[in-house]
Design an enzyme around this catalytic site. Structure first.
Site, PDB file in Angstrom:
ATOM      1  N   HIS A 192       0.865  -1.191   0.000  1.00  0.00           N
ATOM      2  CA  HIS A 192       0.000   0.000   0.000  1.00  0.00           C
ATOM      3  C   HIS A 192       0.895   1.233   0.000  1.00  0.00           C
ATOM      4  CE1 HIS A 192      -3.769   2.137   1.188  1.00  0.00           C
ATOM      5  NE2 HIS A 192      -2.944   2.905   1.892  1.00  0.00           N
ATOM      6  N   ASP A 221       1.133   5.195   0.041  1.00  0.00           N
ATOM      7  CA  ASP A 221       0.380   6.397   0.413  1.00  0.00           C
ATOM      8  C   ASP A 221       1.004   7.627  -0.220  1.00  0.00           C
ATOM      9  OD1 ASP A 221      -1.680   5.497   2.390  1.00  0.00           O
ATOM     10  OD2 ASP A 221       0.100   4.687   3.384  1.00  0.00           O
ATOM     11  N   MET A 268       0.782  11.560  -0.682  1.00  0.00           N
ATOM     12  CA  MET A 268       0.187  12.745  -0.031  1.00  0.00           C
ATOM     13  C   MET A 268       0.730  14.018  -0.660  1.00  0.00           C
ATOM     14  SD  MET A 268       0.546  11.515   3.887  1.00  0.00           S
ATOM     15  CE  MET A 268      -0.129   9.962   4.443  1.00  0.00           C
ATOM     16  N   HIS A 271      -2.658   4.613  -2.881  1.00  0.00           N
ATOM     17  CA  HIS A 271      -3.679   5.422  -2.211  1.00  0.00           C
ATOM     18  C   HIS A 271      -3.353   6.893  -2.422  1.00  0.00           C
ATOM     19  CE1 HIS A 271      -5.536   6.582   1.987  1.00  0.00           C
ATOM     20  NE2 HIS A 271      -6.211   7.095   0.969  1.00  0.00           N
ATOM     21  N   MET A 290      -3.854  10.515  -1.863  1.00  0.00           N
ATOM     22  CA  MET A 290      -4.437  11.578  -1.034  1.00  0.00           C
ATOM     23  C   MET A 290      -4.035  12.903  -1.685  1.00  0.00           C
ATOM     24  SD  MET A 290      -3.734   9.733   2.595  1.00  0.00           S
ATOM     25  CE  MET A 290      -2.596   8.565   1.881  1.00  0.00           C
ATOM     26  N   MET A 309     -11.587   4.903   5.308  1.00  0.00           N
ATOM     27  CA  MET A 309     -10.516   5.389   6.194  1.00  0.00           C
ATOM     28  C   MET A 309     -10.952   5.209   7.641  1.00  0.00           C
ATOM     29  SD  MET A 309      -7.876   6.399   4.464  1.00  0.00           S
ATOM     30  CE  MET A 309      -6.939   6.965   5.879  1.00  0.00           C
ATOM     31  N   PHE A 311      -1.522  10.853   8.135  1.00  0.00           N
ATOM     32  CA  PHE A 311      -0.434  10.407   9.009  1.00  0.00           C
ATOM     33  C   PHE A 311      -0.601   8.929   9.357  1.00  0.00           C
ATOM     34  CE2 PHE A 311      -1.380  14.838   9.853  1.00  0.00           C
ATOM     35  CZ  PHE A 311      -0.141  15.441   9.660  1.00  0.00           C
ATOM     36  N   GLY A 312       0.521   8.231   9.467  1.00  0.00           N
ATOM     37  CA  GLY A 312       0.502   6.877  10.001  1.00  0.00           C
ATOM     38  C   GLY A 312       0.501   6.933  11.522  1.00  0.00           C
ATOM     39  N   ASP A 348      -8.328   1.292   6.266  1.00  0.00           N
ATOM     40  CA  ASP A 348      -6.975   1.860   6.301  1.00  0.00           C
ATOM     41  C   ASP A 348      -6.823   2.801   7.488  1.00  0.00           C
ATOM     42  OD1 ASP A 348      -4.460   2.778   5.672  1.00  0.00           O
ATOM     43  OD2 ASP A 348      -5.079   3.954   3.933  1.00  0.00           O
ATOM     44  N   GLY A 359      -4.757   2.582  11.646  1.00  0.00           N
ATOM     45  CA  GLY A 359      -4.896   2.091  13.023  1.00  0.00           C
ATOM     46  C   GLY A 359      -5.133   0.598  13.139  1.00  0.00           C
ATOM     47  N   GLY A 376       0.563  -0.209   8.603  1.00  0.00           N
ATOM     48  CA  GLY A 376       1.907   0.322   8.412  1.00  0.00           C
ATOM     49  C   GLY A 376       2.717   0.273   9.683  1.00  0.00           C
ATOM     50  N   SER A 377       2.362   1.122  10.649  1.00  0.00           N
ATOM     51  CA  SER A 377       3.180   1.230  11.863  1.00  0.00           C
ATOM     52  C   SER A 377       3.242  -0.083  12.654  1.00  0.00           C
ATOM     53  CB  SER A 377       2.683   2.388  12.739  1.00  0.00           C
ATOM     54  OG  SER A 377       1.304   2.318  12.911  1.00  0.00           O
TER      55      SER A 377
HETATM   56  O1  LIG Z   1      -3.466   6.303   4.496  1.00  0.00           O
HETATM   57  C1  LIG Z   1      -2.810   6.302   5.509  1.00  0.00           C
HETATM   58  C2  LIG Z   1      -2.730   7.529   6.334  1.00  0.00           C
HETATM   59  O2  LIG Z   1      -3.413   8.550   5.719  1.00  0.00           O
HETATM   60  C3  LIG Z   1      -2.029   5.068   5.900  1.00  0.00           C
HETATM   61  O3  LIG Z   1      -2.224   4.070   4.936  1.00  0.00           O
HETATM   62  C4  LIG Z   1      -2.423   4.506   7.232  1.00  0.00           C
HETATM   63  O4  LIG Z   1      -2.404   5.447   8.216  1.00  0.00           O
HETATM   64  C5  LIG Z   1      -1.577   3.275   7.577  1.00  0.00           C
HETATM   65  O5  LIG Z   1      -0.736   3.503   8.633  1.00  0.00           O
HETATM   66  P1  LIG Z   1      -0.987   2.948  10.130  1.00  0.00           P
HETATM   67  O6  LIG Z   1      -1.151   1.468  10.028  1.00  0.00           O
HETATM   68  O7  LIG Z   1       0.242   3.371  10.835  1.00  0.00           O
HETATM   69  O8  LIG Z   1      -2.232   3.630  10.631  1.00  0.00           O
HETATM   70 FE   LIG Z   2      -3.376   4.675   3.066  1.00  0.00          FE
END
Ligand SMILES: O=C(CO)[C@H](O)[C@H](O)COP(=O)(O)O
Ligand SMILES: [Fe+2]
Length: 222
Positions: free
Chosen positions: A32, A34, A36, A65, A67, A136, A142-143, A175, A177, A197-198
């Site tokens: 994925h 991102d 931005m 994705h 944004m 979302m 932000f991740g 997507d 958290g 992601g995180s």
């Molecule tokens: O689109 C996103 C943020 O805009 C990311 O894809 C999303 O936040 C993934 O990161 P995490 O798993 O850290 O939340």
């Molecule tokens: Fe994303």
């Protein structure tokens, strides 16, 4: 069975090749990416030259994705850079229909994303042009944010609507958290693809991927 899309946003770009290798070894199929623009969302991440470079190092699904405000301006470049699925935000397009059509004309699958506070019913008029709806579960930009639980209900509503109206082939992606504590809730609501992601890039990547897949697929609905 739900699957995992790994968001590169939290990767360590100083050793990206090694981290991509670890994802491959963990049998990750969806990457994925991102994008931005500092306008639709406050952050700036990366653009299509990065997608093109990554394409050489990863052969799975490129889930891009966008944004970006008025993404229609850049679809062709992202398609030519190796994207498989291009997801645009409903809130960012003056003409959602034309943008989705253009993604398909450029040879990609078309995804339609909605922010946490956008009613899910707003995607219904576009489902005939959509391969995936992205809900979302954090504010985009932000991740590392916390999952917004009220979105789970939207996913359930969408899942039911898709099944009852002949759109069973449209995927649902969530997507933001997604972690061991939230993966099952999102999967149980009817999500097909969970972005994380995180939670993937802290500690042992292979183990994290394994644990997330386990967590999301302990669903009673599987
Ligand atoms: O689109 C996103 C943020 O805009 C990311 O894809 C999303 O936040 C993934 O990161 P995490 O798993 O850290 O939340
Ligand atoms: Fe994303």
């Amino acid at each position: 069975m739900a699957d995992l899309a790994v968001s590169l946003l939290s990767a360590d770009f100083s050793c990206l090749e090694k981290q991509l290798q670890e994802l491959k070894e963990a049998d990750v199929k969806w990457l994925h990416i991102d994008v931005m623009d500092g306008n639709f969302v406050p952050s700036i991440s990366f653009g299509f030259p990065i997608v093109k470079t990554l394409r050489k190092a990863f052969s799975g699904v490129f889930d891009v994705h966008l944004m970006i405000q008025e993404p229609i301006r850049y679809i062709k470049e992202f398609a030519e850079s190796g994207s498989d699925m291009i997801t645009i935000h409903l809130e960012a397009c003056e003409d959602v229909e034309a943008t989705l059509r253009w993604i398909r004309e450029c040879g990609c699958k078309a995804g339609l994303a909605v922010n946490p506070h956008t009613p899910i019913e707003e995607v219904y008029p576009y489902l005939h042009l959509t391969d995936m709806v992205l809900a979302m579960t954090v504010q985009p930009g932000f991740g590392g944010q916390k999952y917004i639980h009220s979105v789970t209900k939207k996913v359930e509503t969408l899942h039911k609507y898709l099944n009852e109206n002949g759109f069973d082939s449209v995927l649902i992606e969530v997507d933001g958290g997604i972690c061991l504590e939230t993966a099952l809730e999102a999967a149980d609501a009817g999500s097909d693809i969970l972005v994380s992601g995180s939670s993937v890039f802290k500690g042992n990547i292979g183990q994290n991927v394994h644990d997330l897949l386990e967590a999301m697929n302990h669903s009673e609905k599987v």
